[in-house]
Design an enzyme around this catalytic site. Sequence first.
Site: not given
Ligand code: SF4
Length: 346
Positions: A92, A105, A112, A116, A119, A333
């Site tokens: 994205e 962005c 990832c 988190c 996310c 995101c």
């Molecule tokens: S917010 Fe999402 S993309 Fe960013 S480091 Fe944490 S898990 Fe990874």
Amino acid sequence: MGKKLLNDYTIPQLTGLMAQLGQPAFRAKQIFRWLHQKRVSSFSQMTDQPKTLLARLEEEFEIVQLQTARRQQSKDGTVKFLFTLPDGNCIETVVMRYTYGNTVCVSTQVGCRMGCRFCASTQAGLVRSLTAGEIAAELYAAEADIGQRISHIVLMGIGEPLDNFDNVMDFLTIISCPEGANIGMRNISLSTCGLVPMIDKLAERKLQLTLSISLHAPNDAMRSRMMPVNNAYPVAQLIAACRRYQNTTGRRISFEYSMVKGVNDSEATARELARLIRGMGAHVNLIPINPVDGSPYSATDAANVRRFQQLLTQLGVNATVRRRLGSDISAACGQLRREARREAET
Ligand code: SF4
């Protein structure tokens, strides 16, 4: 093994390649300009290069092209792209319109591994890291689509930039080069969830970019619940690394703080946050979160965000509320990529 991407090469790397191929050094700059200024899609468009060299390059290299799989435009002008990479993976990219210019962005990884909890990008883990040329191609494809120059970059899309350190450093070299897009380091922000050893490694580069820390909580109990990375690098270690970073680079840190209802938005938390970072001269960006399906978190309401900000300001911490862009599209995101994957699976 597939061909290498010529877009991944910085000018010094291209100069080395030209030497290996028995070519004069000046061709490195010429080829770099074709790729990053004129943004050609095939070797045959490099009309000032000898045909024998182009044939040789074509044997070993390719030029990355992103395909637009989806495009969503918000009422506020924000455009979100789902781009397909040559290997079929999707990433994205978002363009936001600010009074000071267009900001892109960019994603730095496919997925990832940081985990988190709020996310969508991490829900299926890390697939692979993007190369320098692939990250630059996001900006080029976005600029071509909107028909306007992009002047600012935030590395805040899918992926943890410091988990892809070498490629991200090459990307910064390429994108800031006067022979290419020529975007000044001061117009670039790099956001990290807090990989302490990599923050120290970045500090050594003494880049003039803005380092943004996704802090989101002022203590370990709260932060570890939201961000597993905190178990490896607790808050005290992270803040110590931020102070070292500021001392080494002379650049102020910016802290990202997503406001999550009932989790990190109380008055006591604001006071704790102020105690933690007061005196650093840092800036706090308060972010009303865009809700993510499957996440237990919801957004703090606007009045509480405002109260939190005022309290921080009274306590001597510079804080602003980030304008919420693209809330009428899948702007959180990783959401667009996840939706596309789900549809492909059904
Ligand atoms: S917010 Fe999402 S993309 Fe960013 S480091 Fe944490 S898990 Fe990874």
